[in-house]
Design a protein around this motif. Sequence first.
Motif, PDB file in Angstrom:
ATOM      1  N   ALA A  47      -6.958   5.126 -11.223  1.00 36.07           N
ATOM      2  CA  ALA A  47      -7.373   6.531 -11.297  1.00 36.07           C
ATOM      3  C   ALA A  47      -7.668   7.097  -9.905  1.00 36.07           C
ATOM      4  CB  ALA A  47      -8.613   6.655 -12.172  1.00 36.07           C
ATOM      5  N   ASP A  48      -7.699   6.220  -8.897  1.00 38.91           N
ATOM      6  CA  ASP A  48      -8.088   6.640  -7.544  1.00 38.91           C
ATOM      7  C   ASP A  48      -6.870   6.911  -6.663  1.00 38.91           C
ATOM      8  OD1 ASP A  48     -10.847   6.300  -8.138  1.00 38.91           O
ATOM      9  OD2 ASP A  48     -10.617   4.132  -7.857  1.00 38.91           O
ATOM     10  N   LEU A  49      -7.125   7.605  -5.560  1.00 40.28           N
ATOM     11  CA  LEU A  49      -6.068   7.931  -4.596  1.00 40.28           C
ATOM     12  C   LEU A  49      -6.314   7.151  -3.313  1.00 40.28           C
ATOM     13  CD1 LEU A  49      -6.459  10.539  -6.500  1.00 40.28           C
ATOM     14  CD2 LEU A  49      -5.257  11.741  -4.712  1.00 40.28           C
ATOM     15  N   PHE A  50      -5.225   6.741  -2.663  1.00 39.59           N
ATOM     16  CA  PHE A  50      -5.333   6.065  -1.360  1.00 39.59           C
ATOM     17  C   PHE A  50      -4.649   6.941  -0.320  1.00 39.59           C
ATOM     18  CE2 PHE A  50      -3.663   3.191   1.948  1.00 39.59           C
ATOM     19  CZ  PHE A  50      -4.836   2.566   2.330  1.00 39.59           C
ATOM     20  N   LEU A  51      -5.426   7.334   0.689  1.00 36.78           N
ATOM     21  CA  LEU A  51      -4.924   8.214   1.755  1.00 36.78           C
ATOM     22  C   LEU A  51      -4.942   7.441   3.061  1.00 36.78           C
ATOM     23  CD1 LEU A  51      -4.303  11.088   2.969  1.00 36.78           C
ATOM     24  CD2 LEU A  51      -6.787  11.462   2.987  1.00 36.78           C
ATOM     25  N   PHE A  52      -3.918   7.601   3.890  1.00 36.24           N
ATOM     26  CA  PHE A  52      -3.958   6.981   5.222  1.00 36.24           C
ATOM     27  C   PHE A  52      -3.137   7.797   6.203  1.00 36.24           C
ATOM     28  CE2 PHE A  52       0.109   4.414   5.456  1.00 36.24           C
ATOM     29  CZ  PHE A  52       0.603   4.743   4.196  1.00 36.24           C
ATOM     30  N   GLN A  53      -3.379   7.549   7.497  1.00 29.61           N
ATOM     31  CA  GLN A  53      -2.678   8.212   8.589  1.00 29.61           C
ATOM     32  C   GLN A  53      -2.183   7.122   9.530  1.00 29.61           C
ATOM     33  OE1 GLN A  53      -6.211   8.385   8.670  1.00 29.61           O
ATOM     34  NE2 GLN A  53      -6.192   9.575   6.770  1.00 29.61           N
ATOM     35  N   ASN A  54      -1.924   7.501  10.774  1.00 28.82           N
ATOM     36  CA  ASN A  54      -1.277   6.541  11.674  1.00 28.82           C
ATOM     37  C   ASN A  54      -2.144   6.173  12.878  1.00 28.82           C
ATOM     38  OD1 ASN A  54       0.894   4.918  12.070  1.00 28.82           O
ATOM     39  ND2 ASN A  54       2.114   6.443  13.143  1.00 28.82           N
ATOM     40  N   GLU A  55      -3.474   6.159  12.704  1.00 32.77           N
ATOM     41  CA  GLU A  55      -4.339   5.882  13.862  1.00 32.77           C
ATOM     42  C   GLU A  55      -5.191   4.623  13.686  1.00 32.77           C
ATOM     43  OE1 GLU A  55      -6.621   9.477  14.654  1.00 32.77           O
ATOM     44  OE2 GLU A  55      -5.016  10.302  15.877  1.00 32.77           O
ATOM     45  N   THR A  56      -4.880   3.803  12.645  1.00 32.17           N
ATOM     46  CA  THR A  56      -5.635   2.557  12.471  1.00 32.17           C
ATOM     47  C   THR A  56      -4.663   1.381  12.412  1.00 32.17           C
ATOM     48  OG1 THR A  56      -5.489   2.515  10.060  1.00 32.17           O
ATOM     49  CG2 THR A  56      -7.356   3.722  10.999  1.00 32.17           C
ATOM     50  N   SER A  57      -5.222   0.182  12.410  1.00 34.64           N
ATOM     51  CA  SER A  57      -4.415  -0.995  12.089  1.00 34.64           C
ATOM     52  C   SER A  57      -4.336  -1.116  10.563  1.00 34.64           C
ATOM     53  CB  SER A  57      -5.047  -2.259  12.707  1.00 34.64           C
ATOM     54  OG  SER A  57      -6.418  -2.319  12.399  1.00 34.64           O
TER      55      SER A  57
END
Length: 291
Positions: free
Chosen positions: A128-138
């Motif tokens: 039921a949850d969303l996973f968001l990410f970008q390009n500034e972490t490992s």
Amino acid sequence: MAVYNLGSINADLFYRVPHLLAPGETLAATEHSRGLGGKGANMSVAVARAAARVKHVGAVGPDGRWAVERMLEYGVDTRAIIEVSAPTGHAVIMIDDQGENAILIHPGANHALSETDIQQALTDATEADLFLFQNETSCQVIGATQASARGMRVIYAAAPFDAESVKTVMPLLDILVMNAVEAQQLSDATGADLADLPVRDIIVTLGAEGCRWLNTDDGSDQSFPAIPVDPVDTTGAGDTFTGFLVAGLDRGLPMAQAISLGQQAAAIMVTRQGTADVIPDLKDVQDARFG
Ligand code: RIB
């Protein structure tokens, strides 16, 4: 439902300059300030300000406790932010008189996240949850892989852009958010039109031209006109758009309404100087009475 956001946390060092630096040039800033930033932290704060639950997955150094405390004050669940020995990431941000910027980042602690950290952070996540990410972490691929395996809706705001990184995670994505230049770079790198990429929803922000949403399942391609404003600082506007978009989806809004919400929040954001500390909330959006 909640948003799990694997993302950077930076100290943003702002310098107002008459024009952006040219190679070899030395220039005196006319103003300087410091605030909370990082594409990840900005998006988490935007999600919280848009009234959705957000758990930030990230890292700071011993010098970054202020940043975690500030995110907590802004309504972000900070329990999955770890402290490592590397210094907290920071960004040097130049802003010119037209509101355009140039940004130099030092990743620091943002690159110290490990597979175990991600695994622990996602322990209680469900489909039921969303996973968001970008390009500034490992650990972006690990995060997206684990989230996808848990049945979470996976959303990638592909900035700072790197075509190879996008290609690697593309099969795991439900939603991809890029700007027009990045979309062209991705088409060039894959040799495919956006409509042929293996991601169901692709959102392309077009600055003063608004925004485009392609649904590759049904082949629809919708345009959203921009909201006219006089920008003073465009830094963090894209992060605000994405945070409000994701919060809207998490709260059950249809995609078109979530995009519109994101556009309204971003339109307010470009009239403000700063990043996470000045992201508008839902009341600001309602009070602005756009269209
Ligand atoms: O998108 C703006 C952000 O990019 C800034 O807050 C800076 O920290 C960099 O991550």
